[in-house]
Design an enzyme around this catalytic site. Structure first.
Site, short mmCIF file in Angstrom:
data_model
loop_
_atom_site.label_atom_id
_atom_site.label_comp_id
_atom_site.label_asym_id
_atom_site.label_seq_id
_atom_site.Cartn_x
_atom_site.Cartn_y
_atom_site.Cartn_z
N ARG A 109 26.34 32.84 30.17
CA ARG A 109 27.04 31.78 30.83
C ARG A 109 25.53 31.46 31.72
O ARG A 109 24.49 32.08 31.96
CB ARG A 109 28.14 32.17 31.58
CG ARG A 109 29.18 32.75 31.00
CD ARG A 109 29.97 33.92 32.01
NE ARG A 109 32.01 33.36 31.33
CZ ARG A 109 31.72 34.88 30.57
NH1 ARG A 109 30.68 35.93 30.32
NH2 ARG A 109 32.67 35.30 30.26
N LYS A 133 31.64 37.75 34.10
CA LYS A 133 32.60 37.42 34.51
C LYS A 133 33.94 39.29 34.91
O LYS A 133 34.04 39.59 33.74
CB LYS A 133 33.86 36.72 34.21
CG LYS A 133 33.33 35.52 33.95
CD LYS A 133 34.87 34.14 33.60
CE LYS A 133 34.15 33.00 33.72
NZ LYS A 133 35.20 32.13 33.21
N HIS A 187 26.15 25.31 30.08
CA HIS A 187 27.53 25.32 29.34
C HIS A 187 27.15 24.97 28.40
O HIS A 187 27.49 25.77 27.01
CB HIS A 187 28.14 25.18 29.90
CG HIS A 187 29.36 26.62 30.13
ND1 HIS A 187 29.14 28.01 30.59
CD2 HIS A 187 30.43 26.69 29.55
CE1 HIS A 187 30.27 28.70 29.86
NE2 HIS A 187 31.14 27.20 29.29
N ARG A 232 25.84 27.57 25.02
CA ARG A 232 26.44 28.48 24.82
C ARG A 232 27.94 28.17 23.95
O ARG A 232 28.14 28.17 23.40
CB ARG A 232 27.31 29.15 26.32
CG ARG A 232 28.60 30.00 26.15
CD ARG A 232 29.09 30.18 27.12
NE ARG A 232 29.79 31.38 27.67
CZ ARG A 232 30.36 32.47 27.04
NH1 ARG A 232 28.90 33.96 27.31
NH2 ARG A 232 31.61 33.07 27.41
N HIS A 262 34.01 36.76 26.01
CA HIS A 262 35.64 36.66 26.39
C HIS A 262 36.41 38.01 26.39
O HIS A 262 36.88 38.85 25.21
CB HIS A 262 35.63 35.69 24.65
CG HIS A 262 35.78 35.00 25.55
ND1 HIS A 262 35.33 34.20 24.24
CD2 HIS A 262 34.74 33.49 26.17
CE1 HIS A 262 34.30 32.93 24.45
NE2 HIS A 262 33.80 32.89 26.08
N TYR A 296 36.89 27.27 19.46
CA TYR A 296 35.69 27.53 18.60
C TYR A 296 35.47 27.07 16.88
O TYR A 296 35.39 26.33 16.42
CB TYR A 296 34.08 28.01 18.93
CG TYR A 296 33.90 28.81 20.08
CD1 TYR A 296 32.53 27.02 20.51
CD2 TYR A 296 34.17 29.60 21.06
CE1 TYR A 296 32.14 27.03 22.14
CE2 TYR A 296 34.31 29.23 22.74
CZ TYR A 296 33.26 28.22 22.82
OH TYR A 296 32.75 28.49 24.13
#
Length: 307
Positions: A159, A183, A253, A256, A279, A288
């Site tokens: 990120r 995150k 982004h 990514r 994730h 994806y």
């Protein structure tokens, strides 16, 4: 602090979001302040007066204002989080947001560059590097930094905030790996490919010292032209300087997204990609797979004689 802020405990709520990223805290803070302003205009001056019908009217109001479904879904999530906070702290007796739902928008991804397009962009950036013994040292430092940033965004799938916050301690050049803070304050370790590792090493050896200023942090890897930590806005400017072969410029982004898409297209296991991206939920990574399926269909339609 205004009387409204005190009544609604907004600052306390924002301060409680310690496990969330800076971007999430900022977004939720804006969402709740906008909701409180709307409620106050409608005569609901304190959280005790809230009910489920009021919350539904607010979501309907957002729809009439033309907000996208994904934006409304995020605002509903912020409201649910905020109302749980009020309930835990005894500000309200019951949580009117516990069953609040908003329609989710489709999981849209921007157009991802193909592998050959990404490679061409990075090769063009590498071609701007001056010879170590000639040219303007500062211009060379910026060019090396730009290449290292792009190689890491694409080669490690970071990120942009993770890339900007990268520290010397997080760079393991011997093993070719990066340790980043993601995150929810989650730490993960990701491998770094040879091109990205070379670009990072050359920036650290030949470039960073040219950008250092008296106020530069000693532990941050990437610095902007003023010697301060690189920001997401700085990163967007970097990508704007290096368009794709067709002239398109990318948001950081998107690299990514390209990282994940190209791994899956190359046969990588979905759970491995999940770990690399950081994730929590596999469903987030599965977006994806839809993108790669669309690409396979497009190739089939374009090439098979009976498609």
């Amino acid at each position: 602090m205004s009387a409204t802020t005190q009544t609604w405990e907004i600052d306390g709520y924002v301060a409680s979001l310690t496990a969330s990223s800076v971007n999430t805290r900022d977004a939720y803070s804006r969402d709740i302040r906008q909701f409180v302003a709307w409620a106050d205009r409608g005569g609901c001056t304190d959280p005790v007066s809230l009910d489920h019908a009021t919350l539904r009217r607010y979501l309907a109001y957002l729809t009439t204002r033309g907000f996208a479904k994904r934006s409304i879904a995020r605002k509903a999530a912020a409201l649910r989080s905020y109302l749980r906070f009020l309930r835990r702290h005894g500000v309200v007796e019951t949580d009117p947001g516990r069953s609040l739902r908003a329609p989710k928008g489709s999981a849209r991804l921007p157009r991802v560059p193909r592998a050959e397009e990404a490679n061409a962009m990075l090769e063009a950036a590498a071609a701007t590097l001056p010879d170590a013994a000639s040219g303007d040292p500062r211009a060379g430092a910026l060019a090396r930094r730009d290449l290292a940033v792009m190689e890491i965004l694409y080669g490690a799938g970071l990120r942009i905030a993770e890339c900007c916050g990268l520290t010397f301690e997080g760079c393991d050049q011997v093993r070719g790996a990066l340790t980043v803070l993601g995150k929810g304050s989650k730490v993960r370790r990701v491998p770094l490919g040879e091109p990205a590792l070379v670009a990072l090493s050359e920036y650290l050896e030949l470039g960073r010292s040219e950008l250092v200023a008296p106020e530069s942090p000693a532990d941050i890897v990437f610095l902007n032209g003023r010697g301060r930590p690189l920001t997401p806005r700085d990163a967007r400017r970097i990508l704007a300087r290096y368009p794709l072969p067709d002239g398109r410029t990318l948001h950081p982004h998107v690299l990514r997204h390209a990282f994940a898409t190209h791994l899956l297209e190359g046969g990588a296991d979905l759970r491995v990609v999940q770990e690399l991206l950081g994730h929590t939920d596999l469903a987030t990574t599965q977006v994806y797979t839809h993108l790669t399926t669309d690409r396979l269909r497009a190739v089939y339609d374009e090439t098979h004689p009976r498609a």
